[in-house]
Design an enzyme around this catalytic site. Structure first.
Site, PDB file in Angstrom:
ATOM      1  N   LYS A 195      45.853  37.189  17.610  1.00  0.00           N
ATOM      2  CA  LYS A 195      45.933  35.928  18.344  1.00  0.00           C
ATOM      3  C   LYS A 195      44.597  35.217  18.235  1.00  0.00           C
ATOM      4  CE  LYS A 195      46.879  34.047  22.914  1.00  0.00           C
ATOM      5  NZ  LYS A 195      47.329  34.341  24.270  1.00  0.00           N
ATOM      6  N   LYS A 248      49.594  34.580  15.760  1.00  0.00           N
ATOM      7  CA  LYS A 248      49.688  33.356  16.548  1.00  0.00           C
ATOM      8  C   LYS A 248      48.413  32.565  16.432  1.00  0.00           C
ATOM      9  CE  LYS A 248      49.994  32.065  21.321  1.00  0.00           C
ATOM     10  NZ  LYS A 248      49.735  32.492  22.643  1.00  0.00           N
TER      11      LYS A 248
HETATM   12  C1  PBG Z   1      48.708  33.373  27.476  1.00  0.00           C
HETATM   13  C2  PBG Z   1      49.401  32.700  26.341  1.00  0.00           C
HETATM   14  C3  PBG Z   1      49.051  31.508  25.679  1.00  0.00           C
HETATM   15  C4  PBG Z   1      50.083  31.238  24.788  1.00  0.00           C
HETATM   16  C5  PBG Z   1      51.004  32.272  24.890  1.00  0.00           C
HETATM   17  N1  PBG Z   1      50.556  33.180  25.852  1.00  0.00           N
HETATM   18  C6  PBG Z   1      47.940  30.571  25.884  1.00  0.00           C
HETATM   19  C7  PBG Z   1      46.551  30.974  25.717  1.00  0.00           C
HETATM   20  O1  PBG Z   1      46.230  32.043  25.222  1.00  0.00           O
HETATM   21  O2  PBG Z   1      45.734  30.173  26.160  1.00  0.00           O
HETATM   22  C8  PBG Z   1      50.173  30.021  23.889  1.00  0.00           C
HETATM   23  C9  PBG Z   1      51.554  29.627  23.478  1.00  0.00           C
HETATM   24  C10 PBG Z   1      51.674  28.249  22.919  1.00  0.00           C
HETATM   25  O3  PBG Z   1      50.681  27.519  22.748  1.00  0.00           O
HETATM   26  O4  PBG Z   1      52.817  27.860  22.650  1.00  0.00           O
HETATM   27  N2  PBG Z   1      47.623  34.146  27.183  1.00  0.00           N
END
Ligand code: PBG
Length: 324
Positions: A195, A248
């Site tokens: 991520k 992601k």
């Molecule tokens: C929470 C989380 C996030 C997303 C999914 N789970 C946001 C972040 O890490 O700030 C992002 C999903 C999206 O942008 O569609 N940690």
């Protein structure tokens, strides 16, 4: 073979030829629909930055889940917006909190659809970070217990799969061990293993009300410059017991999806995140692009890169398009 012996256009000449030689095929089986659950009833509050998406109370989540299932989408992933936030994210793992109640309701009313839950603390912490904060520092090891408790509470409520998105080191192992000890060894973990710290999450943070109140997420989410590190992160989560590895965001990271598909012998998921969705919708509102065509093309490219599963805000529309 060279021109004129080879003519690439021959097999592009008819719709059937194109159909017959198509290498990558999208299917509604590939899709997971993210939904935002909020307390209350009859609430359908538009998310300005994500046209077509809403913060939904339980009754509306049930309707959406039904709609998704009827369109052929096999799974949803739930994000909760709690009634209160605090420094220990207590509403993340309380048995009567938003995600837990929503799981039970969906299980009862739409029993066939698979329910995945996002396991994170940011939406439940008053400071908006994904772990416990001590003197301005995110305390990795102290956060693991809360993350495992959260995953366990989702499993107890009836979740079919849990998906930790916090990026604390060691959380997959901790969650796996806790689930196993509590008789949930059958519940898979889909790890947000790779991520990146991305500007593409902007619209989501408005949707989930999870913007960090100080600093940023760069001490736990990955630097977009790094690819080797993606492999290390993924291998670590495989070793800790992950069942599915996620990358992601998706679109700026197709090379990472491709590499992981080669290196990792597990299903790979890609999260086509909020910002990727919103810029296409914005382009459409400006009259500059056809968002539906863009969406189908991007989903196809994510699959071609190697993703087995795609988390996408366009899941229902894309599934309907494929069913046509
Ligand atoms: C929470 C989380 C996030 C997303 C999914 N789970 C946001 C972040 O890490 O700030 C992002 C999903 C999206 O942008 O569609 N940690």
């Amino acid at each position: 073979m060279l021109f004129p012996d080879f003519r690439g256009r021959r097999l592009r000449a008819s719709k059937n030829f194109r159909r017959m030689i198509r290498e990558t095929k999208l299917s509604c089986d590939d899709f997971i629909l993210p939904l935002f659950a909020i307390e209350g009833t009859s609430i359908k509050k538009p998310i300005d930055s994500m046209p077509g998406h809403f913060q939904l109370s339980c009754d509306h989540i049930v309707k959406k889940a039904k709609e998704a299932w009827d369109a052929g989408v096999p799974a949803i992933i739930l994000f909760g917006i709690p009634d209160k936030k605090d420094p220990l994210a207590t509403r993340a793992y309380a048995p009567d909190s938003i995600v837990q109640k929503t799981i039970q309701e969906v299980k009862e009313k739409v029993p066939d659809i698979t329910i995945i839950t996002d396991v994170c603390l940011c939406g439940y912490m008053d400071h908006g970070h994904c772990g416990i904060v001590e003197n301005g520092i995110i305390d990795n090891d102290a956060s693991l217990d809360l993350l495992a408790k959260t995953a366990l509470s989702h499993a107890r409520a009836g979740a079919d799969m849990v998906a930790p998105s916090d990026m604390m080191d060691g959380r997959v192992g901790e969650i796996r061990q806790t689930l196993d000890e509590e008789n949930f060894s059958h519940i898979p973990v889909m790890s947000y293993a790779v991520k990146y710290s991305s500007a593409f999450y902007g619209p989501f943070r408005q949707a989930a009300e999870s913007t960090p109140q100080f600093g940023d997420r760069k001490t736990y989410q990955m630097d977009p410059a790094n690819a080797n590190e993606a492999i290390r992160e993924a291998i670590m989560d495989v070793e800790e017991g992950a069942d599915i590895i996620m990358v992601k965001p998706a679109l700026s990271y197709l090379d990472i999806i491709y590499q992981l598909k080669e290196e990792i012998d597990l299903p790979i998921a890609a999260y086509n995140v909020s910002g990727e969705y919103s810029i296409m919708k914005a382009g459409e509102m400006m009259g500059w692009v056809n968002a539906n065509e863009l969406i189908m093309e991007t989903l196809l490219s994510i699959k071609r890169a190697g993703a087995d599963l795609i988390l996408t805000y366009s899941a229902i529309d894309a599934a309907r398009e494929l069913n046509k």
